[in-house]
Design an enzyme around this catalytic site. Sequence first.
Site, short mmCIF file in Angstrom:
data_model
loop_
_atom_site.label_atom_id
_atom_site.label_comp_id
_atom_site.label_asym_id
_atom_site.label_seq_id
_atom_site.Cartn_x
_atom_site.Cartn_y
_atom_site.Cartn_z
N GLU A 115 47.44 83.97 21.71
CA GLU A 115 48.58 83.17 21.25
C GLU A 115 49.57 82.96 22.40
O GLU A 115 50.18 81.91 22.53
CB GLU A 115 49.28 83.83 20.06
CG GLU A 115 48.50 83.77 18.76
CD GLU A 115 48.37 82.37 18.18
OE1 GLU A 115 49.02 81.44 18.68
OE2 GLU A 115 47.60 82.22 17.22
N TYR A 139 36.25 78.12 12.48
CA TYR A 139 37.37 79.04 12.69
C TYR A 139 38.26 79.07 11.44
O TYR A 139 38.65 80.14 10.98
CB TYR A 139 38.16 78.61 13.92
CG TYR A 139 39.42 79.41 14.15
CD1 TYR A 139 39.36 80.73 14.60
CD2 TYR A 139 40.67 78.85 13.90
CE1 TYR A 139 40.52 81.47 14.79
CE2 TYR A 139 41.84 79.58 14.10
CZ TYR A 139 41.74 80.89 14.54
OH TYR A 139 42.89 81.62 14.72
N TRP A 157 45.77 75.33 20.15
CA TRP A 157 44.90 76.45 19.85
C TRP A 157 43.44 76.07 20.07
O TRP A 157 42.62 76.91 20.49
CB TRP A 157 45.11 76.97 18.43
CG TRP A 157 44.10 78.02 18.07
CD1 TRP A 157 43.12 77.94 17.14
CD2 TRP A 157 43.96 79.31 18.70
NE1 TRP A 157 42.38 79.10 17.13
CE2 TRP A 157 42.87 79.95 18.08
CE3 TRP A 157 44.65 79.97 19.72
CZ2 TRP A 157 42.44 81.23 18.45
CZ3 TRP A 157 44.24 81.24 20.09
CH2 TRP A 157 43.14 81.86 19.47
#
Length: 214
Positions: A50, A28, A58
């Site tokens: 988010e 990522y 995350w």
Amino acid sequence: MTEKGIVAGDDGLLRCAWQGNLDDYRRYHDEEWGRPVTDDRRLFEKICLEGFQSGLSWLTILRKREAFRAAFAGFDFDQVAEFGEADVDRCLADTGIVRHRGKIVSTINNARRAKELRQEFGSLASYFWSYEPGAAERPTRVTYEAIVANPTTPTSTRISKDLKKRGWTFVGPTTIYAFMQAMGLVNDHIEGCHCRVLVEEMRGRLTRPVVKVA
């Protein structure tokens, strides 16, 4: 001497430390985070995820991302805008995602607001990129200390206030700045990270979307 906040991977490359050299997190970091995005669906997906991240990490959301995509029609906001109470109940029963009613309802609401934003500005991309910070707002050097000291910025606060005025939810200034970092409106790869130069080159080649007046 290695910059604070930078770690070396087993491949010898230096990276921002937050990815922890975990395979999925490292991919990522290397392949997505900070690369400029102008695709409306991806922008909508990220701002929604988010919001789901609020209070969580995350990494937790990243590992559930495919389940989120399945639950929310690939984050096609035209489709999500048509979701009703049955879809809320379906999502609440989905063990693959974060089952938080407020965040699920927020995603549906924000899909409707996204359609309005597109109608006004031509695209979500043209709206968000119109807020790209100028050099005066950016640190001279992007360091670990600079990142930690600035979880929000004047621009993320302005976007947050404007979106809230337009009826969006779960779009606080910290959430919006994380969105800006991930979508490449800023390049917050720390100095010394091997991705920093690549991302800066991509930003330099990017054709910024412009507002299309109806």
